[in-house]
Scaffold this active site. Sequence first.
Site, PDB file in Angstrom:
ATOM      1  N   ARG A  49      12.069  -1.766  10.237  1.00 40.20           N
ATOM      2  CA  ARG A  49      11.058  -1.185  11.109  1.00 40.20           C
ATOM      3  C   ARG A  49      10.925  -2.005  12.388  1.00 40.20           C
ATOM      4  O   ARG A  49      11.010  -3.226  12.350  1.00 40.20           O
ATOM      5  CB  ARG A  49       9.713  -1.194  10.367  1.00 40.20           C
ATOM      6  N   LYS A  74       0.832  -1.213   0.000  1.00 39.84           N
ATOM      7  CA  LYS A  74       0.000   0.000   0.000  1.00 39.84           C
ATOM      8  C   LYS A  74       0.864   1.261   0.000  1.00 39.84           C
ATOM      9  O   LYS A  74       0.631   2.178  -0.775  1.00 39.84           O
ATOM     10  CB  LYS A  74      -0.921   0.037   1.235  1.00 39.84           C
TER      11      LYS A  74
HETATM   12  P1  AMP Z   1       1.289   0.542   9.084  1.00 35.68           P
HETATM   13  O1  AMP Z   1       2.465   1.397   8.852  1.00 35.68           O
HETATM   14  O2  AMP Z   1       0.076   0.975   8.315  1.00 35.68           O
HETATM   15  O3  AMP Z   1       1.571  -0.931   8.915  1.00 35.68           O
HETATM   16  O4  AMP Z   1       0.888   0.736  10.639  1.00 35.68           O
HETATM   17  C1  AMP Z   1       1.795   0.430  11.663  1.00 35.68           C
HETATM   18  C2  AMP Z   1       1.044   0.300  12.990  1.00 35.68           C
HETATM   19  O5  AMP Z   1       0.410   1.529  13.323  1.00 35.68           O
HETATM   20  C3  AMP Z   1      -0.085  -0.730  13.016  1.00 35.68           C
HETATM   21  O6  AMP Z   1       0.382  -2.043  13.257  1.00 35.68           O
HETATM   22  C4  AMP Z   1      -0.949  -0.194  14.148  1.00 35.68           C
HETATM   23  O7  AMP Z   1      -0.373  -0.491  15.412  1.00 35.68           O
HETATM   24  C5  AMP Z   1      -0.866   1.310  13.943  1.00 35.68           C
HETATM   25  N1  AMP Z   1      -1.918   1.801  13.017  1.00 35.68           N
HETATM   26  C6  AMP Z   1      -1.726   2.304  11.776  1.00 35.68           C
HETATM   27  N2  AMP Z   1      -2.894   2.641  11.210  1.00 35.68           N
HETATM   28  C7  AMP Z   1      -3.842   2.323  12.116  1.00 35.68           C
HETATM   29  C8  AMP Z   1      -5.269   2.405  12.125  1.00 35.68           C
HETATM   30  N3  AMP Z   1      -5.942   2.875  11.061  1.00 35.68           N
HETATM   31  N4  AMP Z   1      -5.925   1.981  13.235  1.00 35.68           N
HETATM   32  C9  AMP Z   1      -5.263   1.519  14.309  1.00 35.68           C
HETATM   33  N5  AMP Z   1      -3.931   1.384  14.375  1.00 35.68           N
HETATM   34  C10 AMP Z   1      -3.224   1.797  13.287  1.00 35.68           C
END
Ligand code: AMP
Length: 213
Positions: A160, A13
Amino acid sequence: MRIVLLGAPGSGKGTQAKKLMADKNIPQVSTGDMLREAVASGTRFGLKAQSIMEAGDLVPDDVVLGIISERLSQPDAADGFILDGFPRTTQQALDLSELLDQLGAPLDAAVLMDVDFDILMKRLTGRRTCSLTGKLLNIHFSSQEELDECLNAGGELIQREDDNEETIANRLEVYRTSTEPLIDYYAKRRKLKTINADGSIDEVYERLLEALG
Ligand code: AMP
C-alpha cells in the site's frame, strides 16, 4: 450486529472485519477502502484525499461523515455492519452516534484490538496484497507457501502507498493523539470490549467472537 472495530493501524481490523463479514453476512464498512476507491477513480475529491492519505493524516471529519452516512443508509447495512477505521476522532464518534440515533440503530459494541507497538510495525511494513486475488499477505508472517501461491500464479505482492516507514510513523502518531481518546469515549458509554489482537488470525477471531458474545 452493529459494531466498531477500534485499534491502531496494523492491529488487524480489516482482516477480522472480513472474517466477520463472511461469517455473519453483514458488510464491512471501511472508510479507508472507500477513500482508496475514490482515489483510484481519479475524481477531484479523490485527488484531494490522496495527498492527505499519502502523508498519513486524517481526511476532514465532515467528508468522512458524508461517506459513512451514505453507506449506512444502503439496504445491505440495515441488519448490521462492521465499522473498520471509523470513527477515528471524537467528533466522528459524536457524529456516528447522532447518525445511528436517526437510523434508530444503536451500536452494540466497540471492540478495541490491542497489539504491541513492535508487532504493529512488522504488520504494517510487511503488509502486501496479492494483485491477482486481493488476498492480504505479510512477508513477515505469511507462510512461504502462501506467498508463492500468489507469485507462481503470476501475481505481484503489492504494498500500500501509505505503508512506507515515514508515513507509518505519522499514522501511528495520529492514532495516538486523535483516535486513542475514543477508548475512553466508549468505555464511559459502556460499549468498550478489549481483545488481545496478538496471535494468529484464527486465534484473534476466536477472541473477537467471544467478546461479542
Ligand atoms: P485505513 O485503511 O483505515 O488505514 O485508512 C487509510 C487512510 O485513509 C488513513 O490514514 C486516513 O488518511 C484515511 N482515513 C480512513 N478512515 C478515516 C477516517 N475515519 N477519518 C479520517 N481519515 C480516514
